[in-house]
Write an enzyme that holds these catalytic residues in place. Structure first.
Site, PDB file in Angstrom:
ATOM      1  N   ARG A  96       6.694   0.236  -3.029  1.00 58.66           N
ATOM      2  CA  ARG A  96       6.284  -0.164  -4.333  1.00 58.66           C
ATOM      3  C   ARG A  96       7.253   0.076  -5.080  1.00 58.66           C
ATOM      4  O   ARG A  96       8.094  -0.796  -5.993  1.00 58.66           O
ATOM      5  CB  ARG A  96       5.239   0.249  -4.840  1.00 58.66           C
ATOM      6  CG  ARG A  96       4.454  -0.549  -4.357  1.00 58.66           C
ATOM      7  CD  ARG A  96       2.574   0.203  -4.633  1.00 58.66           C
ATOM      8  NE  ARG A  96       1.790   1.027  -5.340  1.00 58.66           N
ATOM      9  CZ  ARG A  96       1.843   2.065  -3.942  1.00 58.66           C
ATOM     10  NH1 ARG A  96       1.125   1.144  -3.172  1.00 58.66           N
ATOM     11  NH2 ARG A  96       1.414   3.229  -4.618  1.00 58.66           N
ATOM     12  N   GLU A 102       1.277  -1.229   0.026  1.00 61.30           N
ATOM     13  CA  GLU A 102       0.121  -0.132   0.183  1.00 61.30           C
ATOM     14  C   GLU A 102       0.730   1.267  -0.150  1.00 61.30           C
ATOM     15  O   GLU A 102       0.855   2.696  -0.357  1.00 61.30           O
ATOM     16  CB  GLU A 102      -0.878  -0.044   1.736  1.00 61.30           C
ATOM     17  CG  GLU A 102      -1.090  -1.007   1.746  1.00 61.30           C
ATOM     18  CD  GLU A 102      -2.950  -1.131  -0.031  1.00 61.30           C
ATOM     19  OE1 GLU A 102      -3.325  -0.260   0.125  1.00 61.30           O
ATOM     20  OE2 GLU A 102      -2.816  -2.562  -0.507  1.00 61.30           O
ATOM     21  N   CYS A 103       2.176   1.244   0.339  1.00 60.36           N
ATOM     22  CA  CYS A 103       3.011   2.198   0.340  1.00 60.36           C
ATOM     23  C   CYS A 103       3.763   2.803  -0.845  1.00 60.36           C
ATOM     24  O   CYS A 103       4.426   1.459  -1.774  1.00 60.36           O
ATOM     25  CB  CYS A 103       4.332   2.012   1.599  1.00 60.36           C
ATOM     26  SG  CYS A 103       5.265   2.982   1.666  1.00 60.36           S
ATOM     27  N   GLY A 104       3.669   3.869  -1.596  1.00 56.92           N
ATOM     28  CA  GLY A 104       4.641   3.743  -2.980  1.00 56.92           C
ATOM     29  C   GLY A 104       5.816   3.915  -2.559  1.00 56.92           C
ATOM     30  O   GLY A 104       6.253   3.626  -4.022  1.00 56.92           O
TER      31      GLY A 104
END
Length: 136
Positions: free
Chosen positions: A14, A9-11
């Site tokens: 990612r 969920e974390c950019g």
């Protein structure tokens, strides 16, 4: 083999994962919210990164404030206990390679840990990151 303690969920997480995959190295992805590290492993990671438990705490989107974790009198053991009880408090991504371990914020910090970093990477937001000689 490279390990990444990852939150999909974390950019930042990612982007870091994508940089590692682009390097072509073997990788183990640990979704630490589903499979949290043991207390012993968390302590090893903190020591390997050369940071304090307080430096690993994440405040945004966590129960940090409700738990009163900004209280300066809380010792390292209390902070580690909080991270074990609430893994969302562990900041991410943490990357472990043969070159060392680091909290990869910003994501391009991972480049110093990779044996074969890609020379150019485009993050999700369009920012272009180039590998410098210092990163290799």
């Amino acid at each position: 083999m490279i390990q990444i303690y990852h939150n999909p969920e974390c950019g930042t997480s990612r982007n870091t994962l994508a940089m590692i995959k682009a390097s072509g190295e073997d990788l183990e992805v640990i979704e630490y919210l589903r499979t949290p590290p043991s207390r012993e492993r968390l302590c090893q990671l903190i020591q390997s990164m050369g940071i304090t438990p307080r430096e690993l705490l994440r405040r945004k989107g966590t129960p940090y404030d409700e738990l009163g974790l900004d209280e300066p009198s809380l010792d390292d053991d209390a902070l580690i206990d909080a991270m074990i009880a609430h893994p969302i408090l562990i900041n991410r991504p943490i990357v472990v390679t043969a070159r060392g371990a680091a909290l990869c914020r910003p994501s391009e910090k991972v480049l110093t840990l990779l044996a074969n970093p890609v020379p150019r990477f485009v993050k999700e937001d369009g920012e272009v990151v180039y590998v410098s000689e210092a990163d290799q």
